[in-house]
Design a protein around this motif. Structure first.
Motif, PDB file in Angstrom:
ATOM      1  N   VAL A   1      32.510  43.411  29.385  1.00 27.62           N
ATOM      2  CA  VAL A   1      33.807  43.817  29.943  1.00 27.62           C
ATOM      3  C   VAL A   1      33.682  43.910  31.463  1.00 27.62           C
ATOM      4  N   ALA A   2      34.562  43.181  32.168  1.00 25.46           N
ATOM      5  CA  ALA A   2      34.529  43.164  33.632  1.00 25.46           C
ATOM      6  C   ALA A   2      35.200  44.419  34.171  1.00 25.46           C
ATOM      7  N   LEU A   3      34.423  45.267  34.839  1.00 18.21           N
ATOM      8  CA  LEU A   3      34.968  46.504  35.416  1.00 18.21           C
ATOM      9  C   LEU A   3      35.518  46.191  36.810  1.00 18.21           C
ATOM     10  N   ASP A   4      36.652  45.517  36.838  1.00 20.14           N
ATOM     11  CA  ASP A   4      37.257  45.167  38.133  1.00 20.14           C
ATOM     12  C   ASP A   4      38.148  46.316  38.594  1.00 20.14           C
ATOM     13  N   TYR A   5      37.504  47.363  39.095  1.00 22.78           N
ATOM     14  CA  TYR A   5      38.208  48.572  39.532  1.00 22.78           C
ATOM     15  C   TYR A   5      37.755  48.936  40.945  1.00 22.78           C
TER      16      TYR A   5
ATOM     17  N   LEU B   1      28.880  45.889  30.260  1.00 15.42           N
ATOM     18  CA  LEU B   1      29.824  46.079  31.363  1.00 15.42           C
ATOM     19  C   LEU B   1      29.376  45.267  32.571  1.00 15.42           C
ATOM     20  N   LYS B   2      30.334  44.657  33.243  1.00 12.40           N
ATOM     21  CA  LYS B   2      30.022  43.911  34.469  1.00 12.40           C
ATOM     22  C   LYS B   2      30.542  44.685  35.675  1.00 12.40           C
ATOM     23  N   VAL B   3      29.617  44.972  36.583  1.00 12.40           N
ATOM     24  CA  VAL B   3      29.978  45.626  37.840  1.00 12.40           C
ATOM     25  C   VAL B   3      29.854  44.588  38.945  1.00 12.40           C
TER      26      VAL B   3
ATOM     27  N   LEU C   1      31.117  27.849  42.234  1.00 19.70           N
ATOM     28  CA  LEU C   1      32.202  28.799  41.969  1.00 19.70           C
ATOM     29  C   LEU C   1      33.404  28.053  41.402  1.00 19.70           C
ATOM     30  N   THR C   2      34.058  28.653  40.412  1.00 20.26           N
ATOM     31  CA  THR C   2      35.205  27.945  39.806  1.00 20.26           C
ATOM     32  C   THR C   2      36.409  27.939  40.743  1.00 20.26           C
ATOM     33  N   SER C   3      36.330  28.661  41.850  1.00 26.56           N
ATOM     34  CA  SER C   3      37.407  28.573  42.841  1.00 26.56           C
ATOM     35  C   SER C   3      37.265  27.302  43.673  1.00 26.56           C
TER      36      SER C   3
ATOM     37  N   THR D   1      30.170  33.154  30.053  1.00 29.80           N
ATOM     38  CA  THR D   1      31.429  32.465  30.301  1.00 29.80           C
ATOM     39  C   THR D   1      32.612  33.400  30.529  1.00 29.80           C
ATOM     40  N   PRO D   2      33.233  33.331  31.718  1.00 35.62           N
ATOM     41  CA  PRO D   2      34.507  34.036  31.929  1.00 35.62           C
ATOM     42  C   PRO D   2      35.688  33.127  31.529  1.00 35.62           C
ATOM     43  N   GLY D   3      36.900  33.568  31.850  1.00 36.66           N
ATOM     44  CA  GLY D   3      38.074  32.753  31.509  1.00 36.66           C
ATOM     45  C   GLY D   3      38.383  32.787  30.028  1.00 36.66           C
ATOM     46  N   ILE D   4      38.166  33.935  29.399  1.00 35.28           N
ATOM     47  CA  ILE D   4      38.381  34.088  27.957  1.00 35.28           C
ATOM     48  C   ILE D   4      39.710  34.808  27.723  1.00 35.28           C
ATOM     49  N   ARG D   5      40.507  34.286  26.816  1.00 33.99           N
ATOM     50  CA  ARG D   5      41.739  34.950  26.437  1.00 33.99           C
ATOM     51  C   ARG D   5      41.921  34.854  24.924  1.00 33.99           C
ATOM     52  N   PRO D   6      42.015  36.023  24.232  1.00 29.77           N
ATOM     53  CA  PRO D   6      42.393  35.970  22.815  1.00 29.77           C
ATOM     54  C   PRO D   6      43.714  35.216  22.684  1.00 29.77           C
TER      55      PRO D   6
ATOM     56  N   ASP E   1      45.943  35.390  36.078  1.00 27.91           N
ATOM     57  CA  ASP E   1      45.836  34.312  37.064  1.00 27.91           C
ATOM     58  C   ASP E   1      44.815  33.254  36.653  1.00 27.91           C
ATOM     59  N   GLN E   2      44.359  33.271  35.414  1.00 24.02           N
ATOM     60  CA  GLN E   2      43.389  32.261  34.970  1.00 24.02           C
ATOM     61  C   GLN E   2      44.152  30.998  34.552  1.00 24.02           C
ATOM     62  N   ALA E   3      43.715  29.845  35.039  1.00 24.21           N
ATOM     63  CA  ALA E   3      44.418  28.605  34.725  1.00 24.21           C
ATOM     64  C   ALA E   3      43.891  27.978  33.439  1.00 24.21           C
TER      65      ALA E   3
ATOM     66  N   LEU F   1      30.474  36.469  26.637  1.00 19.84           N
ATOM     67  CA  LEU F   1      31.836  36.251  27.108  1.00 19.84           C
ATOM     68  C   LEU F   1      32.230  37.363  28.073  1.00 19.84           C
ATOM     69  N   VAL F   2      32.603  36.988  29.292  1.00 19.87           N
ATOM     70  CA  VAL F   2      33.071  37.970  30.269  1.00 19.87           C
ATOM     71  C   VAL F   2      34.582  38.119  30.093  1.00 19.87           C
ATOM     72  N   ILE F   3      35.011  39.320  29.751  1.00 21.72           N
ATOM     73  CA  ILE F   3      36.438  39.550  29.487  1.00 21.72           C
ATOM     74  C   ILE F   3      36.890  40.756  30.294  1.00 21.72           C
ATOM     75  N   GLY F   4      37.927  40.556  31.099  1.00 22.20           N
ATOM     76  CA  GLY F   4      38.457  41.655  31.888  1.00 22.20           C
ATOM     77  C   GLY F   4      39.768  42.158  31.326  1.00 22.20           C
ATOM     78  N   ARG F   5      40.878  41.708  31.940  1.00 21.17           N
ATOM     79  CA  ARG F   5      42.193  42.278  31.671  1.00 21.17           C
ATOM     80  C   ARG F   5      42.643  42.318  30.211  1.00 21.17           C
ATOM     81  N   PRO F   6      42.277  41.322  29.366  1.00 19.51           N
ATOM     82  CA  PRO F   6      42.720  41.460  27.968  1.00 19.51           C
ATOM     83  C   PRO F   6      42.208  42.746  27.314  1.00 19.51           C
ATOM     84  N   ILE F   7      41.110  43.305  27.850  1.00 15.02           N
ATOM     85  CA  ILE F   7      40.615  44.579  27.331  1.00 15.02           C
ATOM     86  C   ILE F   7      41.000  45.734  28.268  1.00 15.02           C
TER      87      ILE F   7
END
Ligand code: C5P
Length: 238
Positions: free
Chosen positions: A8-12, A32-34, A118-120, A176-181, A188-190, A206-212
């Motif tokens: 889980v990406a802790l983007d806080y 957890l990802k910091v 970087l995927t950007s 792998t990020p960019g995961i969406r159930p 903002d993931q394309a 699987l790196v998952i942020g906002r869906p969780i």
């Protein structure tokens, strides 16, 4: 011992908001990802507090500097008891080898993985910094170099996972990020894939942020992804 596949990406921006989420999660179900924002705001003590609460922590600081500096940073990070950390593969062979040797000195060495491209970035932005190869060639080149330097794996998109799995083999970790159930918002993931598809493509974690993190009930969202993962893993092992 369990090996949670969800990170889980802790983007806080601060520990207080991160802790409100962490209190609702379960270390048996996720790591957890910091990243740079939270680490810069709250520092190593916050990372150590997550470790103390039983979480495996991926310290996503993407080190990129001269070999000696990166090695010392990796050793300092390893002393926090983290589970995983990363460096930029474009820092080169000497830098990655120094990083690997440094983490080996830790009491419990964390997994050391690399960021390739970087995927950007895309083809024009790669060309602008002097990389003439295609994006895929560059990803493959840097992933192979990371493997040769003894790193444990790379961060990659699910699209890149099959190519890397086939080329580098089964022991190399693909994160792998960019995961969406299937029912989640894209934010903002394309290019996104479901947890099941990411695993089938060869991803290990699987790196998952906002869906969780943004779910009304984060633990329930986590449990649903976990159920999808267990279902996929049991099918693929049959
Ligand atoms: O909220 P979301 O699931 O999109 O968060 C994904 C996390 O993975 C964020 O921390 C983001 O910075 C990270 N990430 C990414 N794409 C990459 C590398 C990292 O989304 N290529």
């Amino acid at each position: 011992m369990t090996d949670p596949r969800i990170i889980v990406a802790l983007d806080y921006p601060d520990a207080a908001s991160a802790n409100r989420l962490v209190a609702r999660l379960d270390p048996a179900l996720c790591r957890l990802k910091v990243g740079k924002e939270l680490f810069t705001a709250e520092g190593p003590a916050f990372v150590a507090s997550l470790v103390h609460r039983g979480y495996g922590v991926f310290l996503d600081l993407k080190f990129h500097d001269i070999p000696n500096t990166v090695a010392r940073a990796c050793l300092a990070a390893s002393r926090l008891g983290i589970w995983m950390l990363n460096v930029h593969a474009s820092g080169g062979r000497a830098m990655m080898e120094a990083a690997r040797e440094a983490v080996e000195h830790a009491a419990t060495p964390p997994r050391l993985i690399a960021v390739t491209v970087l995927t950007s970035m895309n083809q024009p932005t790669l060309a602008e910094i002097g990389v003439g190869d295609t994006l895929h060639e560059q990803v493959l080149r840097l992933a192979r170099l990371a493997a040769q330097c003894g790193l444990d794996g790379v961060v990659c998109s699910a699209q890149e996972a099959p190519m890397l799995r086939e080329d580098i083999g089964s022991d190399f970790l693909l994160v792998t990020p960019g995961i969406r159930p299937a029912d989640a918002c894209l934010d903002d993931q394309a290019r996104v894939v479901t947890p099941a598809k990411a695993l089938r493509q060869g991803s290990d974690y699987l790196v998952i942020g906002r869906p969780i993190t943004q779910a009304p009930d984060p633990l329930q969202a986590l449990q649903r992804v976990q159920a999808e993962i267990l279902n996929t893993l049991s099918r693929t092992s049959q």
